[in-house]
Design an enzyme around this catalytic site. Structure first.
Site, PDB file in Angstrom:
ATOM      1  N   ARG A   1      68.363  70.506  29.091  1.00 53.45           N
ATOM      2  CA  ARG A   1      69.140  71.913  29.064  1.00 53.45           C
ATOM      3  C   ARG A   1      69.948  71.730  30.555  1.00 53.45           C
ATOM      4  O   ARG A   1      69.352  71.669  31.612  1.00 53.45           O
ATOM      5  CB  ARG A   1      68.323  72.950  29.208  1.00 53.45           C
ATOM      6  CG  ARG A   1      68.946  74.593  29.609  1.00 53.45           C
ATOM      7  CD  ARG A   1      70.218  74.985  28.371  1.00 53.45           C
ATOM      8  NE  ARG A   1      70.469  76.130  28.995  1.00 53.45           N
ATOM      9  CZ  ARG A   1      71.526  76.664  28.263  1.00 53.45           C
ATOM     10  NH1 ARG A   1      72.058  76.202  27.402  1.00 53.45           N
ATOM     11  NH2 ARG A   1      72.059  77.984  28.845  1.00 53.45           N
TER      12      ARG A   1
ATOM     13  N   SER B   1      73.915  76.869  33.557  1.00 55.46           N
ATOM     14  CA  SER B   1      74.600  77.551  34.423  1.00 55.46           C
ATOM     15  C   SER B   1      74.219  78.710  35.138  1.00 55.46           C
ATOM     16  O   SER B   1      73.693  79.671  34.691  1.00 55.46           O
ATOM     17  CB  SER B   1      76.072  77.961  34.143  1.00 55.46           C
ATOM     18  OG  SER B   1      76.823  76.880  33.414  1.00 55.46           O
TER      19      SER B   1
ATOM     20  N   THR C   1      85.529  89.221  27.291  1.00 56.64           N
ATOM     21  CA  THR C   1      85.217  88.442  28.556  1.00 56.64           C
ATOM     22  C   THR C   1      86.427  87.378  28.781  1.00 56.64           C
ATOM     23  O   THR C   1      86.534  86.882  29.908  1.00 56.64           O
ATOM     24  CB  THR C   1      83.917  87.485  28.329  1.00 56.64           C
ATOM     25  OG1 THR C   1      83.639  86.830  29.511  1.00 56.64           O
ATOM     26  CG2 THR C   1      83.702  86.744  27.046  1.00 56.64           C
TER      27      THR C   1
ATOM     28  N   ASP D   1      87.298  79.466  32.003  1.00 58.46           N
ATOM     29  CA  ASP D   1      85.879  78.665  32.159  1.00 58.46           C
ATOM     30  C   ASP D   1      86.287  77.721  33.260  1.00 58.46           C
ATOM     31  O   ASP D   1      86.904  76.766  33.074  1.00 58.46           O
ATOM     32  CB  ASP D   1      85.265  78.023  30.838  1.00 58.46           C
ATOM     33  CG  ASP D   1      84.069  77.549  31.041  1.00 58.46           C
ATOM     34  OD1 ASP D   1      83.657  77.358  32.346  1.00 58.46           O
ATOM     35  OD2 ASP D   1      83.388  77.415  30.158  1.00 58.46           O
TER      36      ASP D   1
ATOM     37  N   ARG E   1      84.068  75.757  34.885  1.00 54.56           N
ATOM     38  CA  ARG E   1      82.839  75.211  35.165  1.00 54.56           C
ATOM     39  C   ARG E   1      83.361  73.570  35.250  1.00 54.56           C
ATOM     40  O   ARG E   1      83.858  73.064  34.200  1.00 54.56           O
ATOM     41  CB  ARG E   1      81.691  75.511  34.233  1.00 54.56           C
ATOM     42  CG  ARG E   1      81.171  76.811  34.483  1.00 54.56           C
ATOM     43  CD  ARG E   1      80.105  77.267  33.492  1.00 54.56           C
ATOM     44  NE  ARG E   1      80.839  77.303  32.320  1.00 54.56           N
ATOM     45  CZ  ARG E   1      80.019  77.968  31.226  1.00 54.56           C
ATOM     46  NH1 ARG E   1      78.546  77.771  31.323  1.00 54.56           N
ATOM     47  NH2 ARG E   1      80.629  77.866  30.010  1.00 54.56           N
TER      48      ARG E   1
END
Length: 219
Positions: free
Chosen positions: A63, A66, A129, A141, A143
């Site tokens: 996994r 974040s 969102t 996003d 990331r």
């Protein structure tokens, strides 16, 4: 060159490691006992991987999670993050081995804690969102999974069975040299607070969330 190194040799630049291993220690948790392996990434951000059992080079249950203060620590019901974190640790222990990379600097899909709270306020006012981030002039996003891939490489992992519903995470880890042998769903039952957020992830960010189809139908 170590397994965690992704070089900057192009253009004659000196090699720089993606992550530097700093510490390796035992960490007992309510889910089971792990090795907590601490790293510094290139930006100086502290990162950690939790390793359970004897992991293999190929097909390691993994996994890449974040950071989410509101979900992981404060048990917010707005998102599924805290429940996913607990479920992933349980799955790894049940499997007998695996890795959870906890990626710091990813708060709010990379926009930071305060910006995330501002986006949550806009969601309470009616935006989803995605549109909330855009309204703030921020990426949907932001990331990046370079450090996470470097950590997995340092741990000797070359391919993973990835606990994730996010195709972007699969694409980025693959780009950084981690082969995804299987994408393993990590589905959390929605609640009235999280349902709209999760539907937006499915409909606008291509997350694989088939269990939402009948959730609260007619509500």
């Amino acid at each position: 060159m170590t397994a965690s190194d992704v070089s900057d040799l192009a253009g004659g630049l000196p090699h720089r490691p993606v992550v530097e291993r700093v510490v390796d220690t035992r960490l007992p948790t309510r889910h089971g006992t792990f090795r907590a392996v601490g790293y510094l990434d290139r930006a100086g951000t502290e990162q950690v991987a939790l390793v359970h059992g004897e992991i293999s080079e190929l097909g390691t249950l993994t996994r890449v999670h974040s950071e989410c203060l509101t979900g992981d620590v404060l048990a917010s019901t707005h998102c599924e993050c805290g429940e996913q974190l607990a479920a992933a640790l349980d799955r790894i222990v049940e499997e007998g081995s695996g890795v959870l990379v906890y990626v710091r600097g990813h708060e709010g899909r990379g926009i930071g804690l305060l910006a995330k709270l501002k986006a949550m306020r806009l969601q309470d006012e009616g935006l989803d969102t995605v549109d909330a981030n855009v309204a703030l002039g921020l990426p949907v996003d932001a990331r990046d999974y370079h450090a996470a891939a470097g950590i997995l490489q340092d741990l000797g992992v070359r391919s993973v069975r990835l606990l994730s519903n996010n195709p972007s995470k699969v694409e980025q880890l693959t780009r950084y040299g981690i082969r995804i042998s299987e994408q393993v769903p990590l589905l959390v039952p929605p609640n009235p607070e999280s349902l709209r957020y999760l539907r937006t992830k499915a409909e606008r960010m291509d997350h694989l969330l088939p269990h939402l189809g009948q959730a609260f139908s007619g509500a």
